[in-house]
Write an enzyme that holds these catalytic residues in place. Structure first.
Site, PDB file in Angstrom:
ATOM      1  CG  ASN A  61      -4.765   6.375  12.337  1.00 53.41           C
ATOM      2  OD1 ASN A  61      -3.973   6.767  13.195  1.00 53.41           O
ATOM      3  ND2 ASN A  61      -5.663   5.458  12.576  1.00 53.41           N
TER       4      ASN A  61
ATOM      5  CE1 TYR B 101       5.834   6.059   7.449  1.00 51.82           C
ATOM      6  CE2 TYR B 101       4.514   4.094   7.104  1.00 51.82           C
ATOM      7  CZ  TYR B 101       5.649   4.834   6.834  1.00 51.82           C
ATOM      8  OH  TYR B 101       6.573   4.343   5.953  1.00 51.82           O
TER       9      TYR B 101
ATOM     10  CB  SER C 242       3.694   2.504  13.751  1.00 53.12           C
ATOM     11  OG  SER C 242       2.415   2.608  14.319  1.00 53.12           O
ATOM     12  CB  ALA C 243       1.385   6.951  15.866  1.00 55.22           C
ATOM     13  CB  THR C 244       1.782   1.451  17.385  1.00 58.01           C
ATOM     14  OG1 THR C 244       1.293   1.616  16.069  1.00 58.01           O
ATOM     15  CG2 THR C 244       0.821   0.630  18.177  1.00 58.01           C
TER      16      THR C 244
ATOM     17  CG  ASP D 282       6.529  -6.890  -1.739  1.00 54.52           C
ATOM     18  OD1 ASP D 282       5.979  -7.950  -1.358  1.00 54.52           O
ATOM     19  OD2 ASP D 282       6.106  -5.763  -1.447  1.00 54.52           O
TER      20      ASP D 282
ATOM     21  CG  ASN E  93      -6.876  -0.259   9.816  1.00 47.69           C
ATOM     22  OD1 ASN E  93      -6.095  -0.914   9.147  1.00 47.69           O
ATOM     23  ND2 ASN E  93      -6.657   0.011  11.081  1.00 47.69           N
TER      24      ASN E  93
ATOM     25  CE1 TYR F 194       3.232  -3.039  12.656  1.00 51.19           C
ATOM     26  CE2 TYR F 194       2.021  -1.379  13.906  1.00 51.19           C
ATOM     27  CZ  TYR F 194       2.735  -1.745  12.784  1.00 51.19           C
ATOM     28  OH  TYR F 194       2.946  -0.830  11.786  1.00 51.19           O
TER      29      TYR F 194
ATOM     30  CE  LYS G  64       6.487  -1.373  11.724  1.00 53.23           C
ATOM     31  NZ  LYS G  64       7.219  -1.463  10.455  1.00 53.23           N
TER      32      LYS G  64
ATOM     33  N   PRO H 106     -12.014  -3.202  22.427  1.00 53.54           N
ATOM     34  CG  PRO H 106     -12.283  -5.357  23.293  1.00 53.54           C
ATOM     35  CD  PRO H 106     -12.716  -4.470  22.161  1.00 53.54           C
TER      36      PRO H 106
ATOM     37  CE1 TYR I 283      -3.236   2.923   0.763  1.00 49.83           C
ATOM     38  CE2 TYR I 283      -2.691   2.723   3.101  1.00 49.83           C
ATOM     39  CZ  TYR I 283      -3.344   3.375   2.079  1.00 49.83           C
ATOM     40  OH  TYR I 283      -4.126   4.458   2.372  1.00 49.83           O
TER      41      TYR I 283
HETATM   42  P1  NAD Z   1       1.395  -3.600   3.130  1.00 48.72           P
HETATM   43  O1  NAD Z   1       1.132  -4.914   3.754  1.00 48.72           O
HETATM   44  O2  NAD Z   1       0.441  -3.102   2.100  1.00 48.72           O
HETATM   45  O3  NAD Z   1       2.866  -3.567   2.494  1.00 48.72           O
HETATM   46  C1  NAD Z   1       3.926  -4.315   3.034  1.00 48.72           C
HETATM   47  C2  NAD Z   1       4.605  -5.020   1.873  1.00 48.72           C
HETATM   48  O4  NAD Z   1       5.687  -5.799   2.391  1.00 48.72           O
HETATM   49  C3  NAD Z   1       3.687  -5.986   1.128  1.00 48.72           C
HETATM   50  O5  NAD Z   1       3.803  -5.789  -0.254  1.00 48.72           O
HETATM   51  C4  NAD Z   1       4.196  -7.379   1.537  1.00 48.72           C
HETATM   52  O6  NAD Z   1       4.000  -8.340   0.518  1.00 48.72           O
HETATM   53  C5  NAD Z   1       5.649  -7.088   1.823  1.00 48.72           C
HETATM   54  N1  NAD Z   1       6.269  -7.993   2.804  1.00 48.72           N
HETATM   55  C6  NAD Z   1       5.769  -8.396   3.992  1.00 48.72           C
HETATM   56  N2  NAD Z   1       6.640  -9.213   4.614  1.00 48.72           N
HETATM   57  C7  NAD Z   1       7.724  -9.318   3.797  1.00 48.72           C
HETATM   58  C8  NAD Z   1       8.953  -9.998   3.880  1.00 48.72           C
HETATM   59  N3  NAD Z   1       9.245 -10.778   4.941  1.00 48.72           N
HETATM   60  N4  NAD Z   1       9.826  -9.872   2.861  1.00 48.72           N
HETATM   61  C9  NAD Z   1       9.549  -9.114   1.781  1.00 48.72           C
HETATM   62  N5  NAD Z   1       8.386  -8.442   1.645  1.00 48.72           N
HETATM   63  C10 NAD Z   1       7.488  -8.543   2.644  1.00 48.72           C
HETATM   64  O7  NAD Z   1       1.541  -2.540   4.335  1.00 48.72           O
HETATM   65  P2  NAD Z   1       1.616  -0.962   4.297  1.00 48.72           P
HETATM   66  O8  NAD Z   1       0.365  -0.431   4.878  1.00 48.72           O
HETATM   67  O9  NAD Z   1       2.069  -0.489   2.977  1.00 48.72           O
HETATM   68  O10 NAD Z   1       2.754  -0.728   5.388  1.00 48.72           O
HETATM   69  C11 NAD Z   1       4.104  -0.543   5.033  1.00 48.72           C
HETATM   70  C12 NAD Z   1       4.943  -0.366   6.285  1.00 48.72           C
HETATM   71  O11 NAD Z   1       4.435   0.749   7.017  1.00 48.72           O
HETATM   72  C13 NAD Z   1       4.909  -1.557   7.245  1.00 48.72           C
HETATM   73  O12 NAD Z   1       6.201  -1.735   7.775  1.00 48.72           O
HETATM   74  C14 NAD Z   1       3.935  -1.111   8.316  1.00 48.72           C
HETATM   75  O13 NAD Z   1       4.212  -1.718   9.552  1.00 48.72           O
HETATM   76  C15 NAD Z   1       4.196   0.380   8.359  1.00 48.72           C
HETATM   77  N6  NAD Z   1       3.032   1.140   8.871  1.00 48.72           N
HETATM   78  C16 NAD Z   1       1.832   1.025   8.251  1.00 48.72           C
HETATM   79  C17 NAD Z   1       0.732   1.726   8.751  1.00 48.72           C
HETATM   80  C18 NAD Z   1      -0.626   1.620   8.095  1.00 48.72           C
HETATM   81  O14 NAD Z   1      -1.601   2.006   8.707  1.00 48.72           O
HETATM   82  N7  NAD Z   1      -0.755   1.096   6.901  1.00 48.72           N
HETATM   83  C19 NAD Z   1       0.862   2.534   9.887  1.00 48.72           C
HETATM   84  C20 NAD Z   1       2.129   2.640  10.478  1.00 48.72           C
HETATM   85  C21 NAD Z   1       3.210   1.944   9.959  1.00 48.72           C
HETATM   86  C1  UD1 Z   2      -4.941   0.876  14.273  1.00 49.81           C
HETATM   87  C2  UD1 Z   2      -3.768   0.224  14.969  1.00 49.81           C
HETATM   88  C3  UD1 Z   2      -2.522   1.053  14.742  1.00 49.81           C
HETATM   89  C4  UD1 Z   2      -2.276   1.299  13.270  1.00 49.81           C
HETATM   90  C5  UD1 Z   2      -3.525   1.978  12.696  1.00 49.81           C
HETATM   91  C6  UD1 Z   2      -3.413   2.300  11.228  1.00 49.81           C
HETATM   92  C7  UD1 Z   2      -4.802  -0.854  16.918  1.00 49.81           C
HETATM   93  C8  UD1 Z   2      -4.906  -0.857  18.415  1.00 49.81           C
HETATM   94  N1  UD1 Z   2      -4.038   0.120  16.386  1.00 49.81           N
HETATM   95  O1  UD1 Z   2      -5.133   2.092  14.928  1.00 49.81           O
HETATM   96  O2  UD1 Z   2      -1.401   0.400  15.267  1.00 49.81           O
HETATM   97  O3  UD1 Z   2      -1.148   2.151  13.097  1.00 49.81           O
HETATM   98  O4  UD1 Z   2      -4.634   1.105  12.915  1.00 49.81           O
HETATM   99  O5  UD1 Z   2      -3.319   1.111  10.478  1.00 49.81           O
HETATM  100  O6  UD1 Z   2      -5.355  -1.698  16.228  1.00 49.81           O
HETATM  101  N2  UD1 Z   2     -13.422   2.388  14.222  1.00 49.81           N
HETATM  102  C9  UD1 Z   2     -14.801   2.241  14.256  1.00 49.81           C
HETATM  103  N3  UD1 Z   2     -15.339   1.238  13.509  1.00 49.81           N
HETATM  104  C10 UD1 Z   2     -14.612   0.386  12.745  1.00 49.81           C
HETATM  105  C11 UD1 Z   2     -13.196   0.526  12.724  1.00 49.81           C
HETATM  106  C12 UD1 Z   2     -12.634   1.551  13.478  1.00 49.81           C
HETATM  107  O7  UD1 Z   2     -15.501   2.976  14.923  1.00 49.81           O
HETATM  108  O8  UD1 Z   2     -15.195  -0.509  12.121  1.00 49.81           O
HETATM  109  C13 UD1 Z   2     -12.818   3.481  14.995  1.00 49.81           C
HETATM  110  C14 UD1 Z   2     -11.826   3.050  16.046  1.00 49.81           C
HETATM  111  O9  UD1 Z   2     -12.470   2.797  17.278  1.00 49.81           O
HETATM  112  C15 UD1 Z   2     -10.897   4.265  16.088  1.00 49.81           C
HETATM  113  C16 UD1 Z   2     -10.920   4.807  14.649  1.00 49.81           C
HETATM  114  O10 UD1 Z   2     -12.102   4.277  14.064  1.00 49.81           O
HETATM  115  O11 UD1 Z   2     -11.438   5.259  16.920  1.00 49.81           O
HETATM  116  C17 UD1 Z   2      -9.726   4.378  13.827  1.00 49.81           C
HETATM  117  O12 UD1 Z   2      -9.571   2.963  13.902  1.00 49.81           O
HETATM  118  P1  UD1 Z   2      -8.476   2.179  13.021  1.00 49.81           P
HETATM  119  O13 UD1 Z   2      -8.604   2.606  11.596  1.00 49.81           O
HETATM  120  O14 UD1 Z   2      -8.597   0.738  13.345  1.00 49.81           O
HETATM  121  O15 UD1 Z   2      -7.095   2.782  13.524  1.00 49.81           O
HETATM  122  P2  UD1 Z   2      -6.482   2.845  15.007  1.00 49.81           P
HETATM  123  O16 UD1 Z   2      -7.351   2.182  15.994  1.00 49.81           O
HETATM  124  O17 UD1 Z   2      -6.071   4.245  15.258  1.00 49.81           O
END
Ligand code: NAD
Ligand code: UD1
Length: 332
Positions: free
Chosen positions: A177, A175, A123-125, A30, A197, A147, A151, A291, A10
Protein backbone atom coordinates in the site's frame (compact mmCIF):
# COMPACT_ATOMS: atom_id res chain seq x y z
CA UNK A 1 17.79 6.64 -21.99
CA UNK A 2 15.18 5.35 -19.56
CA UNK A 3 11.54 5.26 -20.73
CA UNK A 4 9.03 5.84 -17.93
CA UNK A 5 5.43 5.23 -18.99
CA UNK A 6 2.97 6.88 -16.60
CA UNK A 7 5.86 9.01 -15.34
CA UNK A 8 3.61 12.01 -14.67
CA UNK A 9 1.57 9.97 -12.17
CA UNK A 10 1.94 9.38 -8.45
CA UNK A 11 4.55 6.61 -8.27
CA UNK A 12 6.18 7.18 -11.67
CA UNK A 13 6.95 10.83 -10.88
CA UNK A 14 8.79 9.84 -7.69
CA UNK A 15 10.88 7.37 -9.67
CA UNK A 16 11.63 10.06 -12.29
CA UNK A 17 12.82 12.37 -9.49
CA UNK A 18 15.35 9.73 -8.41
CA UNK A 19 16.47 8.94 -11.96
CA UNK A 20 17.01 12.62 -12.80
CA UNK A 21 18.88 13.17 -9.53
CA UNK A 22 21.14 10.25 -10.49
CA UNK A 23 21.92 11.99 -13.78
CA UNK A 24 20.01 9.52 -15.96
CA UNK A 25 18.30 10.63 -19.17
CA UNK A 26 14.54 10.16 -18.83
CA UNK A 27 11.69 10.21 -21.33
CA UNK A 28 8.16 10.10 -19.95
CA UNK A 29 5.28 8.71 -22.04
CA UNK A 30 1.95 9.57 -20.47
CA UNK A 31 -1.50 10.45 -21.82
CA UNK A 32 -2.20 12.60 -18.73
CA UNK A 33 -5.51 10.78 -18.20
CA UNK A 34 -4.81 10.77 -14.45
CA UNK A 35 -2.10 13.40 -14.02
CA UNK A 36 -1.01 16.86 -15.14
CA UNK A 37 1.74 18.15 -17.41
CA UNK A 38 3.00 20.26 -14.47
CA UNK A 39 4.73 17.09 -13.21
CA UNK A 40 7.53 17.96 -15.65
CA UNK A 41 8.01 21.43 -14.12
CA UNK A 42 7.85 20.01 -10.62
CA UNK A 43 10.51 17.45 -11.46
CA UNK A 44 12.71 20.22 -12.83
CA UNK A 45 12.18 22.25 -9.68
CA UNK A 46 13.18 19.31 -7.47
CA UNK A 47 16.14 18.00 -9.45
CA UNK A 48 17.27 20.93 -11.60
CA UNK A 49 16.87 18.67 -14.64
CA UNK A 50 13.97 18.37 -17.02
CA UNK A 51 12.74 15.01 -18.35
CA UNK A 52 11.68 14.64 -21.97
CA UNK A 53 7.93 14.32 -22.25
CA UNK A 54 5.78 12.63 -24.90
CA UNK A 55 2.05 12.88 -24.51
CA UNK A 56 0.20 9.82 -25.78
CA UNK A 57 -1.48 6.53 -25.05
CA UNK A 58 0.55 3.33 -24.61
CA UNK A 59 -2.19 1.51 -26.53
CA UNK A 60 -1.51 3.67 -29.58
CA UNK A 61 0.92 1.60 -31.68
CA UNK A 62 2.01 4.57 -33.79
CA UNK A 63 2.70 6.72 -30.74
CA UNK A 64 4.56 4.21 -28.62
CA UNK A 65 6.53 2.77 -31.54
CA UNK A 66 7.59 6.33 -32.38
CA UNK A 67 8.79 6.87 -28.81
CA UNK A 68 10.76 3.59 -28.87
CA UNK A 69 12.25 4.35 -32.29
CA UNK A 70 13.25 7.88 -31.38
CA UNK A 71 14.71 7.25 -27.92
CA UNK A 72 15.80 3.58 -28.05
CA UNK A 73 15.45 3.15 -24.27
CA UNK A 74 17.83 0.66 -22.70
CA UNK A 75 15.36 0.14 -19.87
CA UNK A 76 11.63 0.78 -19.52
CA UNK A 77 9.70 1.31 -16.29
CA UNK A 78 6.01 0.72 -17.01
CA UNK A 79 3.64 2.57 -14.65
CA UNK A 80 0.93 3.62 -17.13
CA UNK A 81 -2.28 1.91 -16.18
CA UNK A 82 -5.64 2.11 -14.50
CA UNK A 83 -5.69 1.30 -10.79
CA UNK A 84 -9.11 1.72 -9.14
CA UNK A 85 -10.42 -1.65 -8.00
CA UNK A 86 -14.07 -0.56 -7.77
CA UNK A 87 -14.00 1.00 -11.22
CA UNK A 88 -12.45 -2.19 -12.63
CA UNK A 89 -15.55 -4.09 -11.51
CA UNK A 90 -17.79 -1.64 -13.38
CA UNK A 91 -15.57 -1.16 -16.48
CA UNK A 92 -13.61 -4.42 -16.87
CA UNK A 93 -12.93 -4.01 -20.60
CA UNK A 94 -11.27 -0.62 -20.08
CA UNK A 95 -8.98 -2.24 -17.49
CA UNK A 96 -8.06 -5.20 -19.69
CA UNK A 97 -7.54 -2.85 -22.62
CA UNK A 98 -5.16 -0.47 -20.86
CA UNK A 99 -3.41 -2.76 -18.38
CA UNK A 100 -3.05 -5.87 -20.54
CA UNK A 101 -3.44 -4.52 -24.11
CA UNK A 102 -1.35 -1.42 -23.35
CA UNK A 103 1.45 -3.56 -21.91
CA UNK A 104 1.49 -5.85 -24.96
CA UNK A 105 1.53 -2.90 -27.38
CA UNK A 106 4.40 -1.33 -25.46
CA UNK A 107 6.37 -4.61 -25.45
CA UNK A 108 5.91 -4.98 -29.22
CA UNK A 109 7.34 -1.49 -29.75
CA UNK A 110 10.29 -2.19 -27.45
CA UNK A 111 10.88 -5.52 -29.13
CA UNK A 112 11.43 -3.65 -32.38
CA UNK A 113 13.41 -0.64 -31.20
CA UNK A 114 14.16 -0.62 -27.48
CA UNK A 115 16.39 -2.44 -25.07
CA UNK A 116 14.93 -5.48 -23.42
CA UNK A 117 15.01 -4.53 -19.75
CA UNK A 118 11.58 -3.97 -18.31
CA UNK A 119 10.31 -3.12 -14.81
CA UNK A 120 6.60 -3.69 -14.29
CA UNK A 121 4.24 -2.15 -11.69
CA UNK A 122 2.34 -5.07 -10.28
CA UNK A 123 0.30 -5.28 -7.11
CA UNK A 124 -0.25 -7.37 -4.01
CA UNK A 125 -3.78 -7.78 -5.37
CA UNK A 126 -2.44 -10.67 -7.50
CA UNK A 127 -2.28 -12.87 -4.37
CA UNK A 128 -5.21 -15.05 -3.41
CA UNK A 129 -7.03 -14.00 -0.24
CA UNK A 130 -5.36 -15.85 2.61
CA UNK A 131 -5.08 -15.98 6.35
CA UNK A 132 -1.47 -17.05 6.10
CA UNK A 133 0.74 -14.00 6.53
CA UNK A 134 3.17 -12.62 5.54
CA UNK A 135 2.74 -13.03 1.79
CA UNK A 136 5.88 -14.22 0.05
CA UNK A 137 6.48 -14.27 -3.69
CA UNK A 138 5.58 -17.99 -3.54
CA UNK A 139 2.18 -17.42 -1.90
CA UNK A 140 -0.72 -18.67 -4.03
CA UNK A 141 -1.98 -16.28 -6.67
CA UNK A 142 -5.68 -15.65 -7.25
CA UNK A 143 -6.94 -12.12 -7.69
CA UNK A 144 -10.48 -11.37 -6.58
CA UNK A 145 -11.28 -8.38 -8.79
CA UNK A 146 -10.78 -7.45 -12.48
CA UNK A 147 -7.96 -5.01 -11.65
CA UNK A 148 -6.03 -7.81 -9.96
CA UNK A 149 -6.60 -10.12 -12.95
CA UNK A 150 -5.21 -7.49 -15.33
CA UNK A 151 -1.99 -7.37 -13.28
CA UNK A 152 -1.92 -11.18 -13.12
CA UNK A 153 -2.26 -11.41 -16.91
CA UNK A 154 0.33 -8.75 -17.66
CA UNK A 155 2.74 -10.58 -15.31
CA UNK A 156 1.98 -13.83 -17.12
CA UNK A 157 2.60 -12.25 -20.54
CA UNK A 158 5.97 -10.98 -19.33
CA UNK A 159 6.98 -14.35 -17.88
CA UNK A 160 6.00 -16.09 -21.14
CA UNK A 161 7.98 -13.52 -23.13
CA UNK A 162 11.10 -14.13 -21.05
CA UNK A 163 10.65 -17.89 -21.52
CA UNK A 164 10.36 -17.46 -25.29
CA UNK A 165 13.09 -14.86 -25.88
CA UNK A 166 16.14 -15.18 -23.67
CA UNK A 167 17.38 -11.60 -24.12
CA UNK A 168 14.50 -10.06 -22.15
CA UNK A 169 15.18 -9.12 -18.52
CA UNK A 170 12.10 -8.40 -16.46
CA UNK A 171 11.31 -7.36 -12.88
CA UNK A 172 7.76 -7.75 -11.61
CA UNK A 173 7.31 -5.54 -8.56
CA UNK A 174 4.31 -6.28 -6.37
CA UNK A 175 3.50 -3.15 -4.38
CA UNK A 176 1.63 -3.30 -1.12
CA UNK A 177 0.00 0.00 0.00
CA UNK A 178 1.97 3.01 -1.24
CA UNK A 179 1.29 6.22 0.70
CA UNK A 180 3.04 9.50 1.47
CA UNK A 181 4.53 12.10 -0.82
CA UNK A 182 7.82 13.66 -1.87
CA UNK A 183 9.46 15.48 1.07
CA UNK A 184 9.52 18.67 -1.09
CA UNK A 185 5.70 18.68 -1.03
CA UNK A 186 5.77 18.98 -4.84
CA UNK A 187 4.85 15.41 -5.80
CA UNK A 188 2.10 13.29 -4.34
CA UNK A 189 -1.13 11.49 -4.95
CA UNK A 190 -3.84 13.50 -6.62
CA UNK A 191 -6.90 11.25 -6.72
CA UNK A 192 -9.52 12.14 -9.31
CA UNK A 193 -13.00 12.42 -7.82
CA UNK A 194 -13.72 10.93 -4.42
CA UNK A 195 -10.75 9.06 -3.01
CA UNK A 196 -11.22 5.47 -1.85
CA UNK A 197 -7.94 4.80 -0.10
CA UNK A 198 -7.25 5.39 3.55
CA UNK A 199 -4.56 8.09 3.44
CA UNK A 200 -6.33 10.62 1.18
CA UNK A 201 -9.51 10.09 3.17
CA UNK A 202 -7.64 10.60 6.42
CA UNK A 203 -6.28 13.89 5.05
CA UNK A 204 -9.80 14.93 3.98
CA UNK A 205 -11.09 14.30 7.51
CA UNK A 206 -8.11 16.12 9.08
CA UNK A 207 -8.71 19.12 6.81
CA UNK A 208 -12.45 19.19 7.55
CA UNK A 209 -13.26 18.52 3.88
CA UNK A 210 -15.29 15.58 5.18
CA UNK A 211 -16.82 15.63 8.67
CA UNK A 212 -15.02 12.45 9.74
CA UNK A 213 -13.16 9.37 8.53
CA UNK A 214 -15.21 6.20 8.28
CA UNK A 215 -13.31 3.33 9.86
CA UNK A 216 -14.56 0.33 7.90
CA UNK A 217 -15.01 -2.33 10.54
CA UNK A 218 -13.77 -2.70 14.08
CA UNK A 219 -14.68 -6.36 14.30
CA UNK A 220 -11.82 -7.91 12.34
CA UNK A 221 -9.69 -10.56 14.04
CA UNK A 222 -6.77 -8.10 14.32
CA UNK A 223 -4.96 -6.40 17.26
CA UNK A 224 -7.56 -3.64 17.64
CA UNK A 225 -10.33 -4.90 15.32
CA UNK A 226 -9.55 -2.55 12.41
CA UNK A 227 -8.07 -3.67 9.07
CA UNK A 228 -4.32 -4.19 8.84
CA UNK A 229 -2.22 -3.30 5.78
CA UNK A 230 1.41 -2.96 4.77
CA UNK A 231 1.77 0.78 4.06
CA UNK A 232 5.02 1.91 2.50
CA UNK A 233 6.35 5.37 1.75
CA UNK A 234 6.31 6.19 -1.96
CA UNK A 235 9.96 7.33 -1.90
CA UNK A 236 10.99 3.93 -0.50
CA UNK A 237 8.90 2.31 -3.22
CA UNK A 238 10.58 4.52 -5.84
CA UNK A 239 14.00 3.40 -4.64
CA UNK A 240 12.90 -0.22 -5.12
CA UNK A 241 12.56 0.53 -8.84
CA UNK A 242 16.11 1.87 -9.02
CA UNK A 243 17.40 -1.27 -7.31
CA UNK A 244 15.38 -3.45 -9.74
CA UNK A 245 16.73 -1.52 -12.72
CA UNK A 246 20.28 -2.02 -11.44
CA UNK A 247 19.66 -5.73 -10.86
CA UNK A 248 18.58 -6.14 -14.49
CA UNK A 249 21.92 -4.70 -15.62
CA UNK A 250 23.61 -7.87 -14.36
CA UNK A 251 20.87 -10.52 -14.03
CA UNK A 252 19.09 -12.25 -16.89
CA UNK A 253 15.57 -13.66 -16.79
CA UNK A 254 12.50 -12.75 -14.74
CA UNK A 255 12.57 -11.58 -11.13
CA UNK A 256 9.58 -11.12 -8.84
CA UNK A 257 9.66 -9.00 -5.68
CA UNK A 258 7.24 -7.86 -3.02
CA UNK A 259 7.76 -4.22 -2.15
CA UNK A 260 6.41 -3.53 1.33
CA UNK A 261 7.74 -2.88 4.82
CA UNK A 262 6.76 -6.31 6.13
CA UNK A 263 4.96 -4.61 9.00
CA UNK A 264 1.17 -4.48 9.17
CA UNK A 265 -0.43 -1.32 10.54
CA UNK A 266 -4.09 -1.07 11.56
CA UNK A 267 -6.44 1.76 10.59
CA UNK A 268 -6.50 2.98 14.21
CA UNK A 269 -2.70 2.85 14.39
CA UNK A 270 -2.52 4.92 11.21
CA UNK A 271 -4.90 7.51 12.68
CA UNK A 272 -2.65 7.66 15.78
CA UNK A 273 0.51 7.97 13.64
CA UNK A 274 -1.15 10.80 11.72
CA UNK A 275 -1.88 12.64 14.96
CA UNK A 276 1.66 12.11 16.23
CA UNK A 277 3.13 13.43 12.96
CA UNK A 278 0.81 16.39 12.34
CA UNK A 279 -0.72 17.24 15.72
CA UNK A 280 -4.17 16.80 14.18
CA UNK A 281 -6.62 14.33 15.67
CA UNK A 282 -8.68 13.42 12.61
CA UNK A 283 -12.28 12.78 13.67
CA UNK A 284 -13.51 9.30 12.85
CA UNK A 285 -16.48 7.02 13.31
CA UNK A 286 -16.74 3.27 13.21
CA UNK A 287 -18.78 2.00 10.24
CA UNK A 288 -19.62 -1.45 8.90
CA UNK A 289 -16.96 -3.38 7.00
CA UNK A 290 -16.39 -2.37 3.38
CA UNK A 291 -17.50 -5.22 1.09
CA UNK A 292 -14.55 -7.07 -0.43
CA UNK A 293 -12.02 -5.95 2.22
CA UNK A 294 -9.68 -8.45 3.84
CA UNK A 295 -8.86 -8.35 7.56
CA UNK A 296 -5.10 -8.19 7.22
CA UNK A 297 -2.41 -8.53 4.63
CA UNK A 298 1.24 -7.67 4.65
CA UNK A 299 4.37 -8.68 2.83
CA UNK A 300 7.53 -10.50 3.44
CA UNK A 301 10.00 -8.15 1.70
CA UNK A 302 12.92 -10.46 2.56
CA UNK A 303 13.62 -11.48 -1.06
CA UNK A 304 13.96 -7.86 -2.21
CA UNK A 305 16.44 -7.19 0.59
CA UNK A 306 18.40 -10.37 -0.06
CA UNK A 307 18.64 -10.05 -3.84
CA UNK A 308 18.42 -6.30 -4.50
CA UNK A 309 19.61 -4.83 -1.21
CA UNK A 310 16.34 -2.92 -0.90
CA UNK A 311 14.57 -2.26 2.39
CA UNK A 312 11.87 0.28 3.21
CA UNK A 313 13.27 2.77 5.74
CA UNK A 314 10.56 5.36 6.33
CA UNK A 315 8.24 5.30 9.35
CA UNK A 316 4.45 5.70 9.55
CA UNK A 317 5.12 9.21 10.91
CA UNK A 318 7.11 10.04 7.72
CA UNK A 319 4.27 8.64 5.60
CA UNK A 320 1.62 10.72 7.37
CA UNK A 321 3.73 13.88 7.71
CA UNK A 322 4.69 13.93 4.03
CA UNK A 323 1.16 13.06 2.84
CA UNK A 324 -0.23 15.90 4.93
CA UNK A 325 2.40 18.41 3.77
CA UNK A 326 1.56 17.63 0.13
CA UNK A 327 -2.17 17.75 0.83
CA UNK A 328 -1.91 21.16 2.52
CA UNK A 329 0.18 22.59 -0.31
CA UNK A 330 -2.10 21.19 -3.04
CA UNK A 331 -5.63 21.30 -1.74
CA UNK A 332 -5.97 23.83 1.10
P1 NAD B 1 -1.39 7.12 -11.36
O1 NAD B 1 -2.76 7.07 -11.92
O2 NAD B 1 -1.04 8.27 -10.48
O3 NAD B 1 -0.30 7.04 -12.53
C1 NAD B 1 -0.54 6.34 -13.72
C2 NAD B 1 -0.12 7.25 -14.86
O4 NAD B 1 -0.37 6.57 -16.09
C3 NAD B 1 -0.92 8.55 -14.92
O5 NAD B 1 -0.04 9.64 -15.08
C4 NAD B 1 -1.83 8.38 -16.14
O6 NAD B 1 -2.12 9.62 -16.77
C5 NAD B 1 -1.02 7.44 -16.99
N1 NAD B 1 -1.81 6.59 -17.89
C6 NAD B 1 -2.93 5.90 -17.60
N2 NAD B 1 -3.36 5.23 -18.69
C7 NAD B 1 -2.48 5.50 -19.69
C8 NAD B 1 -2.36 5.10 -21.03
N3 NAD B 1 -3.27 4.29 -21.60
N4 NAD B 1 -1.32 5.58 -21.75
C9 NAD B 1 -0.41 6.41 -21.22
N5 NAD B 1 -0.47 6.82 -19.93
C10 NAD B 1 -1.49 6.37 -19.18
O7 NAD B 1 -1.16 5.72 -10.59
P2 NAD B 1 0.01 5.27 -9.63
O8 NAD B 1 -0.55 5.15 -8.27
O9 NAD B 1 1.22 6.08 -9.86
O10 NAD B 1 0.23 3.79 -10.16
C11 NAD B 1 1.23 3.47 -11.10
C12 NAD B 1 1.18 1.99 -11.42
O11 NAD B 1 1.35 1.25 -10.21
C13 NAD B 1 -0.14 1.51 -12.03
O12 NAD B 1 0.14 0.56 -13.02
C14 NAD B 1 -0.85 0.88 -10.85
O13 NAD B 1 -1.74 -0.13 -11.26
C15 NAD B 1 0.31 0.30 -10.07
N6 NAD B 1 0.00 0.14 -8.63
C16 NAD B 1 -0.40 1.21 -7.90
C17 NAD B 1 -0.72 1.05 -6.56
C18 NAD B 1 -1.18 2.22 -5.71
O14 NAD B 1 -1.71 1.99 -4.64
N7 NAD B 1 -1.03 3.45 -6.13
C19 NAD B 1 -0.64 -0.22 -5.95
C20 NAD B 1 -0.20 -1.29 -6.74
C21 NAD B 1 0.12 -1.10 -8.08
C1 UD1 C 1 -6.94 -1.07 -2.05
C2 UD1 C 1 -7.13 -1.98 -3.24
C3 UD1 C 1 -5.79 -2.54 -3.67
C4 UD1 C 1 -4.78 -1.45 -3.91
C5 UD1 C 1 -4.66 -0.62 -2.63
C6 UD1 C 1 -3.66 0.50 -2.72
C7 UD1 C 1 -9.37 -2.91 -2.88
C8 UD1 C 1 -10.16 -4.15 -2.58
N1 UD1 C 1 -8.03 -3.05 -2.90
O1 UD1 C 1 -6.50 -1.90 -1.02
O2 UD1 C 1 -5.93 -3.28 -4.85
O3 UD1 C 1 -3.51 -2.02 -4.22
O4 UD1 C 1 -5.96 -0.09 -2.34
O5 UD1 C 1 -4.09 1.45 -3.68
O6 UD1 C 1 -9.92 -1.84 -3.12
N2 UD1 C 1 -10.23 2.13 5.24
C9 UD1 C 1 -11.06 2.72 6.18
N3 UD1 C 1 -11.69 3.88 5.81
C10 UD1 C 1 -11.54 4.47 4.60
C11 UD1 C 1 -10.70 3.85 3.64
C12 UD1 C 1 -10.05 2.67 4.00
O7 UD1 C 1 -11.23 2.24 7.27
O8 UD1 C 1 -12.17 5.51 4.36
C13 UD1 C 1 -9.53 0.90 5.62
C14 UD1 C 1 -9.83 -0.30 4.75
O9 UD1 C 1 -10.94 -1.02 5.26
C15 UD1 C 1 -8.51 -1.08 4.86
C16 UD1 C 1 -7.44 0.02 5.01
O10 UD1 C 1 -8.14 1.17 5.46
O11 UD1 C 1 -8.50 -1.85 6.03
C17 UD1 C 1 -6.73 0.34 3.72
O12 UD1 C 1 -7.68 0.61 2.70
P1 UD1 C 1 -7.24 1.13 1.24
O13 UD1 C 1 -6.31 2.29 1.40
O14 UD1 C 1 -8.47 1.32 0.44
O15 UD1 C 1 -6.35 -0.06 0.68
P2 UD1 C 1 -6.71 -1.61 0.49
O16 UD1 C 1 -8.10 -1.90 0.85
O17 UD1 C 1 -5.63 -2.40 1.13
Amino acid sequence: MILVTGGAGYIGSHVCALLLAMGREVVIADDLSNSGADAVERLEKITGRRPLFCRGDVRDTGFITGVARTYRPECTLHFAGLKAVGESVRRPLAYYDVNVGGTVTLLRALRRYGGRRFVFSSSATVYAPSEVMPLTEESPLGPYNPYGWTKFMAERALLDLVAAEADWRVALLRYFNPVGAHPSGLLGENPRGTPNNLMPRLCDAAAGVTPRLSVFGLDYPTRDGSGVRDYLHVTDLALGHIRAMELLETSAGAHIYNLGTGVGLSVLEMIAAFQAATGIAAPYEVCPRRPGDLAAYYSSPAKAEREMGWKAEKTPADMCGDAWAFYKKSFI
